[in-house]
Design a protein around this motif. Structure first.
Motif, PDB file in Angstrom:
ATOM      1  N   VAL A  20       4.182 -12.315  -4.509  1.00 28.31           N
ATOM      2  CA  VAL A  20       3.674 -13.632  -3.621  1.00 28.31           C
ATOM      3  C   VAL A  20       4.260 -13.724  -2.329  1.00 28.31           C
ATOM      4  N   LEU A  21       5.576 -13.315  -2.125  1.00 29.94           N
ATOM      5  CA  LEU A  21       6.438 -13.424  -1.123  1.00 29.94           C
ATOM      6  C   LEU A  21       5.902 -12.108  -0.013  1.00 29.94           C
ATOM      7  N   PRO A  22       6.084 -12.292   1.209  1.00 31.52           N
ATOM      8  CA  PRO A  22       5.544 -11.727   2.437  1.00 31.52           C
ATOM      9  C   PRO A  22       6.455 -10.459   2.242  1.00 31.52           C
ATOM     10  N   SER A  23       5.958  -9.223   2.685  1.00 33.76           N
ATOM     11  CA  SER A  23       6.688  -8.081   2.645  1.00 33.76           C
ATOM     12  C   SER A  23       7.921  -8.345   3.956  1.00 33.76           C
ATOM     13  N   LYS A  24       8.926  -7.387   3.763  1.00 32.96           N
ATOM     14  CA  LYS A  24       9.783  -7.376   4.859  1.00 32.96           C
ATOM     15  C   LYS A  24       9.357  -6.958   6.135  1.00 32.96           C
ATOM     16  N   GLU A  25       8.353  -5.940   6.153  1.00 30.67           N
ATOM     17  CA  GLU A  25       7.815  -5.591   7.484  1.00 30.67           C
ATOM     18  C   GLU A  25       6.856  -6.539   8.254  1.00 30.67           C
ATOM     19  N   PHE A  26       6.197  -7.252   7.362  1.00 32.64           N
ATOM     20  CA  PHE A  26       5.219  -8.277   7.780  1.00 32.64           C
ATOM     21  C   PHE A  26       5.853  -9.570   8.195  1.00 32.64           C
ATOM     22  N   ALA A  27       7.147  -9.919   7.402  1.00 21.44           N
ATOM     23  CA  ALA A  27       7.982 -11.004   7.785  1.00 21.44           C
ATOM     24  C   ALA A  27       8.809 -10.655   9.130  1.00 21.44           C
ATOM     25  N   SER A  28       8.943  -9.450   9.642  1.00 25.14           N
ATOM     26  CA  SER A  28       9.595  -9.254  10.679  1.00 25.14           C
ATOM     27  C   SER A  28       8.942  -8.904  12.004  1.00 25.14           C
ATOM     28  N   SER A  29       7.501  -8.801  11.463  1.00 28.26           N
ATOM     29  CA  SER A  29       6.517  -8.645  12.705  1.00 28.26           C
ATOM     30  C   SER A  29       6.381  -9.920  13.570  1.00 28.26           C
ATOM     31  N   ARG A  30       5.829  -9.785  14.527  1.00 31.04           N
ATOM     32  CA  ARG A  30       5.554 -11.295  15.480  1.00 31.04           C
ATOM     33  C   ARG A  30       4.597 -11.934  14.654  1.00 31.04           C
ATOM     34  N   LYS A  31       3.531 -11.479  14.299  1.00 37.16           N
ATOM     35  CA  LYS A  31       2.920 -12.612  13.490  1.00 37.16           C
ATOM     36  C   LYS A  31       3.251 -13.186  12.317  1.00 37.16           C
TER      37      LYS A  31
END
Length: 171
Positions: A20-31
């Protein structure tokens, strides 16, 4: 063989929570960072409006919190890629435009009309949310404009194309 309490099995709670939690790579992206900020600011604004005398404005921050949370989930799990019928960037753009306008209006009203501290805090967090949503719709607009300038030749979404272009430029 078939022992229910086998010590080698992973607890299912962790895998469900991690899915359910966002991945680290997505959470660290601008969006990802923008969506996380939108979720947090909408929730804080909702709590402040709920505790204030300006409780009539509690509905919009709650709806925006749920919409931003849904899009955070959709983008982080790539749910949006499975449903090509929706125009995800356009839907996200319209959400950000309306959110920034309405947050700005209710923040002005909360700061100017109500005197309690919770209303003032809700207004301040609403102004910060207005800036974040405006930044998000500006970036989405630029991505859509670049996509349309290229003639819309690819079937990929503009936000993914922009990430690919920025990665190739940095090499």
């Amino acid at each position: 063989m078939g022992d229910i309490e086998a010590p080698s099995s992973d607890p299912p709670r962790q895998t469900v929570l991690l899915s359910v939690l966002p991945s680290k790579e997505f959470a660290s992206s601008r969006k990802g960072m923008l969506l996380l900020a939108e979720v947090a600011l909408s929730f804080v604004s909702f709590v402040c409006f709920a505790a204030s005398t300006a409780a009539a404005f509690v509905t919009f921050p709650l709806l925006e919190f749920l919409a931003a949370l849904f899009l955070l989930f959709a983008y982080s799990t790539k749910f949006n890629e499975r449903f090509k019928g929706f125009l995800w960037p356009l839907m996200d753009f319209m959400r950000c435009v309306t959110a920034s306008i309405i947050f700005f209006i209710i923040s002005i009203i909360a700061v100017s009309k109500y005197v309690d501290g919770s209303s003032k805090a809700a207004g301040v967090f609403g102004f910060i949310a207005t800036i974040i949503f405006a930044l998000d719709f500006y970036l989405i607009f630029n991505e859509l404009a670049n996509f349309l300038k290229q003639g819309g030749e690819s079937h990929d979404e503009p936000s993914r194309q922009q990430d690919e272009f920025s990665d190739s430029d940095s090499d």
